[in-house]
Design a protein around this motif. Structure first.
Motif, PDB file in Angstrom:
ATOM      1  N   UNK A   1       0.828  -1.220   0.000  1.00 43.60           N
ATOM      2  CA  UNK A   1       0.000   0.000   0.000  1.00 43.60           C
ATOM      3  C   UNK A   1       0.855   1.259   0.000  1.00 43.60           C
ATOM      4  N   UNK A   2       1.975   1.207   0.712  1.00 45.08           N
ATOM      5  CA  UNK A   2       2.820   2.389   0.903  1.00 45.08           C
ATOM      6  C   UNK A   2       3.970   2.464  -0.099  1.00 45.08           C
ATOM      7  N   UNK A   3       3.980   1.538  -1.058  1.00 43.03           N
ATOM      8  CA  UNK A   3       5.027   1.543  -2.064  1.00 43.03           C
ATOM      9  C   UNK A   3       6.391   1.161  -1.527  1.00 43.03           C
ATOM     10  N   UNK A   4       6.400   0.360  -0.468  1.00 46.19           N
ATOM     11  CA  UNK A   4       7.651  -0.056   0.163  1.00 46.19           C
ATOM     12  C   UNK A   4       8.027  -1.462  -0.293  1.00 46.19           C
ATOM     13  N   UNK A   5       9.297  -1.844  -0.134  1.00 47.40           N
ATOM     14  CA  UNK A   5       9.681  -3.225  -0.471  1.00 47.40           C
ATOM     15  C   UNK A   5       8.842  -4.219   0.334  1.00 47.40           C
ATOM     16  N   UNK A   6       8.332  -5.239  -0.331  1.00 45.87           N
ATOM     17  CA  UNK A   6       7.450  -6.201   0.326  1.00 45.87           C
ATOM     18  C   UNK A   6       8.287  -7.297   0.989  1.00 45.87           C
ATOM     19  N   UNK A   7       8.162  -7.474   2.305  1.00 46.31           N
ATOM     20  CA  UNK A   7       8.953  -8.502   2.991  1.00 46.31           C
ATOM     21  C   UNK A   7       8.599  -9.905   2.506  1.00 46.31           C
ATOM     22  N   UNK A   8       9.558 -10.790   2.576  1.00 38.94           N
ATOM     23  CA  UNK A   8       9.315 -12.192   2.245  1.00 38.94           C
ATOM     24  C   UNK A   8       8.412 -12.836   3.299  1.00 38.94           C
ATOM     25  N   UNK A   9       7.872 -13.991   2.963  1.00 40.05           N
ATOM     26  CA  UNK A   9       7.060 -14.732   3.942  1.00 40.05           C
ATOM     27  C   UNK A   9       7.867 -15.015   5.206  1.00 40.05           C
ATOM     28  N   UNK A  10       9.124 -15.436   5.031  1.00 37.72           N
ATOM     29  CA  UNK A  10       9.952 -15.791   6.186  1.00 37.72           C
ATOM     30  C   UNK A  10      10.228 -14.574   7.063  1.00 37.72           C
TER      31      UNK A  10
ATOM     32  N   UNK B   1       7.540 -25.172  23.164  1.00 38.65           N
ATOM     33  CA  UNK B   1       7.363 -24.730  21.785  1.00 38.65           C
ATOM     34  C   UNK B   1       6.230 -25.502  21.111  1.00 38.65           C
ATOM     35  N   UNK B   2       5.535 -24.818  20.203  1.00 35.34           N
ATOM     36  CA  UNK B   2       4.639 -25.507  19.275  1.00 35.34           C
ATOM     37  C   UNK B   2       5.197 -25.299  17.873  1.00 35.34           C
ATOM     38  N   UNK B   3       5.160 -26.339  17.066  1.00 36.36           N
ATOM     39  CA  UNK B   3       5.903 -26.368  15.809  1.00 36.36           C
ATOM     40  C   UNK B   3       5.061 -25.997  14.590  1.00 36.36           C
ATOM     41  N   UNK B   4       3.839 -25.485  14.798  1.00 34.99           N
ATOM     42  CA  UNK B   4       2.935 -25.256  13.675  1.00 34.99           C
ATOM     43  C   UNK B   4       2.629 -23.780  13.474  1.00 34.99           C
ATOM     44  N   UNK B   5       3.501 -22.907  14.032  1.00 29.11           N
ATOM     45  CA  UNK B   5       3.248 -21.481  13.946  1.00 29.11           C
ATOM     46  C   UNK B   5       4.263 -20.739  13.095  1.00 29.11           C
ATOM     47  N   UNK B   6       4.763 -19.609  13.622  1.00 31.09           N
ATOM     48  CA  UNK B   6       5.512 -18.655  12.803  1.00 31.09           C
ATOM     49  C   UNK B   6       6.982 -18.992  12.606  1.00 31.09           C
ATOM     50  N   UNK B   7       7.644 -19.590  13.608  1.00 30.32           N
ATOM     51  CA  UNK B   7       9.092 -19.788  13.516  1.00 30.32           C
ATOM     52  C   UNK B   7       9.434 -21.236  13.177  1.00 30.32           C
ATOM     53  N   UNK B   8      10.484 -21.435  12.381  1.00 29.58           N
ATOM     54  CA  UNK B   8      10.875 -22.803  12.013  1.00 29.58           C
ATOM     55  C   UNK B   8      11.368 -23.594  13.228  1.00 29.58           C
ATOM     56  N   UNK B   9      11.224 -24.897  13.121  1.00 29.51           N
ATOM     57  CA  UNK B   9      11.508 -25.776  14.251  1.00 29.51           C
ATOM     58  C   UNK B   9      12.957 -25.649  14.720  1.00 29.51           C
TER      59      UNK B   9
END
Length: 219
Positions: free
Chosen positions: A34-43, A185-193
């Motif tokens: 929206x702001x014309x900024x570089x789009x971050x990767x999924x990671x 830890x739960x392994x099904x969210x945002x950070x890799x195992x």
């Protein structure tokens, strides 16, 4: 019968109880677009989940003008509010929370969400009365600072050495370590195992039912 290890069980919200990681990533990316900024990767976008919103935007886009961070937050909130009614709890969450509640554990939430955002999510999920206390990033220091856990234990009259923090990010696990509590830890969210394992959690669960089973046996 005395408890094995814990009296207070604290949960992160997004990516731990609520299946929201992919939606949050898309909303961060849409805000940048929206702001014309570089789009971050999924990671990159998923790595900042769990931080307070301003901290998250600064972490995911460290090279932009600081004045843009509040605008990123505003656009993120715009996109998230169009999606949050579609979000659902992970399978087994209701049963797990109900079972732990019946066994007399104190239950709490420590989240990077705002107070308004968490209350809206708790209300939509029908869980407003489930938790004994909650703490949000706009009320105190953002993870991994230990303040959320310190404040929750004080509010509930508990001790950190009998408190466990359950989350899907290294921010959650490092907060627990910084506070002198335990981390799961739960392994099904945002950070890799592999990142979660580097924080040496007490246990790492592949699903909510697996987490529930472990808590029944060990908590």
């Amino acid at each position: 019968m005395p408890r094995k290890q814990f009296d207070l069980i604290v949960f992160d919200w997004d990516g731990t109880l609520m299946d929201s990681t992919a939606t949050i990533v898309r909303c961060i990316q849409s805000a940048a677009r929206d702001l014309g900024l570089p789009v971050p990767s999924d990671a990159s976008a998923s790595h900042v989940i769990g931080l307070g919103l301003l901290e998250a935007m600064a972490a995911v886009m460290p090279d932009i003008e600081p004045a843009m961070y509040p605008r990123m937050v505003e656009r993120y909130r715009y996109h998230y509010l169009t999606k949050d009614h579609e979000l659902v709890l992970f399978k087994g969450v209701r049963e797990m929370l109900s079972g732990l509640k019946q066994q007399g554990y104190f239950l709490a939430v420590a989240t990077g969400k705002s107070r308004v955002g968490l209350n809206r999510s708790l209300n939509a999920a029908g869980l407003l009365s489930t938790f004994d206390a909650t703490r949000c990033a706009d009320e105190t220091f953002s993870k991994p600072h230990p303040a959320m856990l310190q404040e929750l234990t004080r509010e509930l009259g508990q001790v950190l050495r009998r408190t466990v923090m359950i989350g899907d990010t290294t921010h959650d696990l490092l907060m627990a370590e910084n506070a002198g509590a335990f981390g799961i830890a739960v392994e099904f969210g945002a950070h890799p195992v592999h990142q979660l394992q580097a924080c040496r959690p007490l246990f790492s669960a592949k699903s909510i039912p697996e987490l529930h089973d472990w808590l029944l046996e060990n908590a």
